[in-house]
Every structure is written in C-alpha cells, then in structure tokens.
Scaffold this motif. Sequence first.
Motif, PDB file in Angstrom:
ATOM      1  N   PRO A 188       0.831  -1.220   0.000  1.00 55.01           N
ATOM      2  CA  PRO A 188       0.000   0.000   0.000  1.00 55.01           C
ATOM      3  C   PRO A 188       0.861   1.264   0.000  1.00 55.01           C
ATOM      4  N   ASP A 189       0.257   2.367  -0.424  1.00 54.30           N
ATOM      5  CA  ASP A 189       0.934   3.660  -0.297  1.00 54.30           C
ATOM      6  C   ASP A 189       0.819   4.159   1.138  1.00 54.30           C
ATOM      7  N   LEU A 190      -0.267   3.719   1.773  1.00 51.98           N
ATOM      8  CA  LEU A 190      -0.578   4.270   3.087  1.00 51.98           C
ATOM      9  C   LEU A 190      -1.227   3.199   3.966  1.00 51.98           C
ATOM     10  N   VAL A 191      -0.786   3.125   5.208  1.00 54.13           N
ATOM     11  CA  VAL A 191      -1.479   2.266   6.174  1.00 54.13           C
ATOM     12  C   VAL A 191      -2.336   3.185   7.038  1.00 54.13           C
ATOM     13  N   VAL A 192      -3.627   2.898   7.099  1.00 51.68           N
ATOM     14  CA  VAL A 192      -4.542   3.748   7.871  1.00 51.68           C
ATOM     15  C   VAL A 192      -4.940   3.018   9.148  1.00 51.68           C
ATOM     16  N   VAL A 193      -4.711   3.662  10.291  1.00 54.66           N
ATOM     17  CA  VAL A 193      -5.149   3.079  11.565  1.00 54.66           C
ATOM     18  C   VAL A 193      -6.100   4.056  12.247  1.00 54.66           C
ATOM     19  N   VAL A 194      -6.997   3.519  13.051  1.00 52.47           N
ATOM     20  CA  VAL A 194      -8.015   4.370  13.685  1.00 52.47           C
ATOM     21  C   VAL A 194      -8.071   4.115  15.192  1.00 52.47           C
ATOM     22  N   GLY A 195      -8.367   5.175  15.953  1.00 55.77           N
ATOM     23  CA  GLY A 195      -8.630   5.026  17.382  1.00 55.77           C
ATOM     24  C   GLY A 195      -7.388   4.728  18.201  1.00 55.77           C
ATOM     25  N   ASP A 196      -7.572   3.948  19.262  1.00 49.93           N
ATOM     26  CA  ASP A 196      -6.495   3.797  20.255  1.00 49.93           C
ATOM     27  C   ASP A 196      -6.370   2.381  20.805  1.00 49.93           C
ATOM     28  N   VAL A 197      -6.837   1.400  20.049  1.00 51.53           N
ATOM     29  CA  VAL A 197      -6.799   0.037  20.595  1.00 51.53           C
ATOM     30  C   VAL A 197      -5.486  -0.647  20.202  1.00 51.53           C
ATOM     31  N   ASN A 198      -5.291  -1.865  20.661  1.00 54.37           N
ATOM     32  CA  ASN A 198      -4.041  -2.559  20.358  1.00 54.37           C
ATOM     33  C   ASN A 198      -3.851  -2.761  18.852  1.00 54.37           C
ATOM     34  N   SER A 199      -4.942  -2.973  18.123  1.00 55.87           N
ATOM     35  CA  SER A 199      -4.855  -3.132  16.665  1.00 55.87           C
ATOM     36  C   SER A 199      -4.308  -1.859  16.002  1.00 55.87           C
ATOM     37  N   THR A 200      -4.639  -0.711  16.577  1.00 52.98           N
ATOM     38  CA  THR A 200      -4.175   0.578  16.046  1.00 52.98           C
ATOM     39  C   THR A 200      -2.654   0.643  16.118  1.00 52.98           C
ATOM     40  N   LEU A 201      -2.142   0.358  17.310  1.00 50.11           N
ATOM     41  CA  LEU A 201      -0.699   0.424  17.513  1.00 50.11           C
ATOM     42  C   LEU A 201       0.013  -0.620  16.652  1.00 50.11           C
ATOM     43  N   ALA A 202      -0.528  -1.831  16.623  1.00 52.13           N
ATOM     44  CA  ALA A 202       0.124  -2.903  15.859  1.00 52.13           C
ATOM     45  C   ALA A 202       0.247  -2.499  14.387  1.00 52.13           C
ATOM     46  N   GLY A 203      -0.834  -1.962  13.823  1.00 46.54           N
ATOM     47  CA  GLY A 203      -0.824  -1.567  12.409  1.00 46.54           C
ATOM     48  C   GLY A 203       0.225  -0.500  12.144  1.00 46.54           C
ATOM     49  N   ALA A 204       0.266   0.512  13.005  1.00 47.63           N
ATOM     50  CA  ALA A 204       1.201   1.614  12.802  1.00 47.63           C
ATOM     51  C   ALA A 204       2.648   1.132  12.965  1.00 47.63           C
ATOM     52  N   LEU A 205       2.873   0.300  13.967  1.00 47.23           N
ATOM     53  CA  LEU A 205       4.239  -0.174  14.233  1.00 47.23           C
ATOM     54  C   LEU A 205       4.792  -1.008  13.079  1.00 47.23           C
ATOM     55  N   VAL A 206       3.965  -1.876  12.530  1.00 45.63           N
ATOM     56  CA  VAL A 206       4.450  -2.715  11.428  1.00 45.63           C
ATOM     57  C   VAL A 206       4.863  -1.829  10.254  1.00 45.63           C
ATOM     58  N   ALA A 207       4.001  -0.866   9.921  1.00 43.48           N
ATOM     59  CA  ALA A 207       4.315   0.020   8.794  1.00 43.48           C
ATOM     60  C   ALA A 207       5.599   0.801   9.078  1.00 43.48           C
ATOM     61  N   ALA A 208       5.727   1.309  10.307  1.00 43.02           N
ATOM     62  CA  ALA A 208       6.906   2.099  10.649  1.00 43.02           C
ATOM     63  C   ALA A 208       8.165   1.239  10.613  1.00 43.02           C
TER      64      ALA A 208
END
Length: 395
Positions: A97-117
């Motif tokens: 993807p060009d962009l990973v979109v995460v929403v809110g503040d749950v564990n799934s949010t952090l996991a998604g952002a961390l993998v992309a980073a």
Amino acid sequence: MLKLLIVAGARPNFIKVAPLIEEIKRINKLKHLRTYQLKYCLVHTGQHYDYEMSQIFFQDLKIPKPDYNLGVGSGSHAWQTAKMMEKLEPVILKEKPDLVVVVGDVNSTLAGALVAAKLRCSQSPNHPMTKLPNNQMTHLPLIAHIEAGLRSFDMSMPEEINRHLTDHISDFLFVTEPAGVKNLLNEGIDKGKIYLVGDIMIDALIKSKVKIQKSKILEKLHLERKNYAVLTLHRPANVDDKKILSNLISAFNEIQKKIKIIYPIHPRAKKQIEKFGFKTHLKEMKNFIITSPIGYMDMIKLVSESKFLMTDSGGLQEETTFLKVPCLTLRENTERPITIEKGTNILCKRNKEKILKEVKEILSGKEKKGKIPKLWDGKTAQKILKILIKSYGKE
Ligand code: UD1
C-alpha cells in the motif's frame, strides 16, 4: 492509483472505518476523478471476534468483508500486539500500500502503525518491498492515524500508550477536537502533519440516522422513551479491581431504585463479575437489566432515547454529546475534553456521591445542556480523503 491498507480489529474501530470505506467508494464513482482510483484493502486483526463484538457491526454498517482476517483473538497486551504485528507484516509486504490507515487507540491501532513504521526501517537492498528493478527504494507505506492527538494523561491506560506511540510514528494525524492539536504540538510533532478534521464516528452516526430510527430495541426490551438509563462499563480500571467495581455497583443499586438501568455487558466485564461473585447481587437488583452486547443501530437508538448514559467508553462520550443526551463518565479523566467543555458530559470519576448527585440533578430536570462541537458535521471522511489525495499529488 492511491492504495490504502486499512487496519481494524475492535468494536470502536469498525464504526470508524465504515464511513471511510463508504467515502472511498463514492469518490471512485466521481466522473472527473476517473483517471485514477482509490484502492483499499481491509485487514481485520481479529482482536474482537464474538458475533456481537464484530460481525454485527459489519452487517449494521455495511462494511465489506475484510480482505484479510488475521484471527489473532485475545491474550495479554504484549502477546496480542506482537501476534498482530507478526501476521500483518506479510500482508503489507504483499499488498504494497501507499498508506497504512489506523483508527482510534486500541491494540490493533498500535500494531498496524508499528508494522508500517518498522517496514520503513527495513531498507536493505534485498528487502522485497524496497527493491525496484533499478534498485531504487519504493513502496514504503506512510501512516495515517484517524483520531490522533487525544490524551488522557494517564499512562496506566493501555489506550494512552497506544495513542502516544501511534501518533509519534504517523505521517498524517487526523484530529477530532482542538485539544488534540494542542497535545500534538506540545509533544513536538511537526505542525505540517496535523489536520483538524472532526470526528469520523459522527459521520457514521449521521449516515445511519434512518436505520437507527428503525431499530426496535425499545420494544424488544420493553422500554419507554426517556424512562431508563444506559450503562456501559468495561475498562480494566473499573472492572478488574473488586473494590472499585463493588463501589460502582452499590451506586447502580441506589440508582436502579429510581430509574431502570440497561447494561449491555462487555465480555471482559461479564467475566470479572462472575469471578468476583457479584452475579447473585446483581440479579437481586430488579431494575438493573443486563443484556448481551448489542449492535450499532440498536445501541445508538437505545442511548438516544435514554434519560442519561453512564459510561467508561470513549466513543460514547462523543456520541452522547452529538445526541444531546446527558453523559456521566465513570473515569478519573477523559481524553475527549470537548465533550465536557461544550457537550453533555460530566466527569464523575468513580465517586459514588458525585454519581448519585448528578443522577439526582438529571432526574429533577436539571441536566447539563450541550452544543455540538464544530466540524462534527458528518464530512470527516470526505475531508480526510481530500487531504490524502492532494498530498499524494492526485488532484
Ligand atoms: C478493547 C480496547 C478498548 C476498547 C474496547 C471496546 C485495547 C487495549 N482496548 O478493550 O480501548 O474500549 O476494546 O470494546 O485495545 N473478549 C471476548 N470476545 C471478543 C473480544 C474480547 O470474549 O470478541 C474478551 C476476552 O476475554 C478478552 C477480553 O474480552 O480477553 C478483552 O478483550 P480485548 O480486545 O483485549 O480488550 P477490550 O477490553 O475489548
């Protein structure tokens, strides 16, 4: 083409991705933008998996079936977050993807952002994602966080950890209220990354108005408009400590003598109530009605017709402000201060006397009146996508 990989995993996430996907579909139908398409791929981490915690939201909000379900399930915070990351990485590598979109503040949010980073750090020349035929780096996804900047300033909350970490590794920070912008600037985040766009949860509510109206939940539970209160309670800080939970239950016991309380129970709260042996006592409270968790349309209908809400949820503080229903927040703090400054929310902490005092006010017709915050206009998804399209030079 601009490709988004959207990550969702828990109940409140589903409500936030629904308007975003709907808007992507709408934009793709616009004639003057036909030269390119917005593509999306939806990943369900599986953090929530019960029918009432997950599937019913997909049905209610017409969210398309996820392209991937990682099926992670429950576990400790570290285990759950790690498992999501492990399973998400190959998906991002495959989907590019060009962009990973995460929403809110749950564990799934952090996991998604961390993998992309973390993928962005894997710029080895042999990395499958970063290698072009001519050896240039490409397809390193940027990260967009929807509902960025909120802070409870209480690092004992798992959500606060998720908020901080996600915001600091995101490239686009979409904020619901002015306090969020201030928090991000105070933490040294570049102003150019911050966009005050309003609340995407309110988009979902506005879009669902007709369906909400049609809900038969009041009939089903034999309720009369404005003649009952709703309770949601599931935060570890409230339900994991026997003394705190017992004190709250004694407040509910007093309240249910004056007005019926409906409590759609979260599975974690149910487990704790059983563990602490409170089940029999709750059964004796005749006007305290426990139901299974309920879907989106029914929940919003139930809350909108109630006399007031008592909650430790985040999203419901905003939804009650929008619906102009009094809200008593049973937490020490809130990351959504606008609901107190402008809306109908009152922070009662876990203070029994304060809760009872505020209930008395409401029942005597002296409830707090509120206003709908600026930008909570049902157009947040539209604003977000406009910013993204422009940033990627497609407009
Ligand atoms: C999560 C979010 C919280 C959010 C809430 C909304 C984190 C850290 N917390 O909390 O911010 O307000 O979702 O619901 O991400 N369980 C089931 N069935 C399910 C899901 C959970 O039985 O479908 C039970 C399991 O026992 C599980 C427990 O609930 O261990 C907690 O689930 P979890 O996803 O870890 O956190 P929530 O309390 O739901």
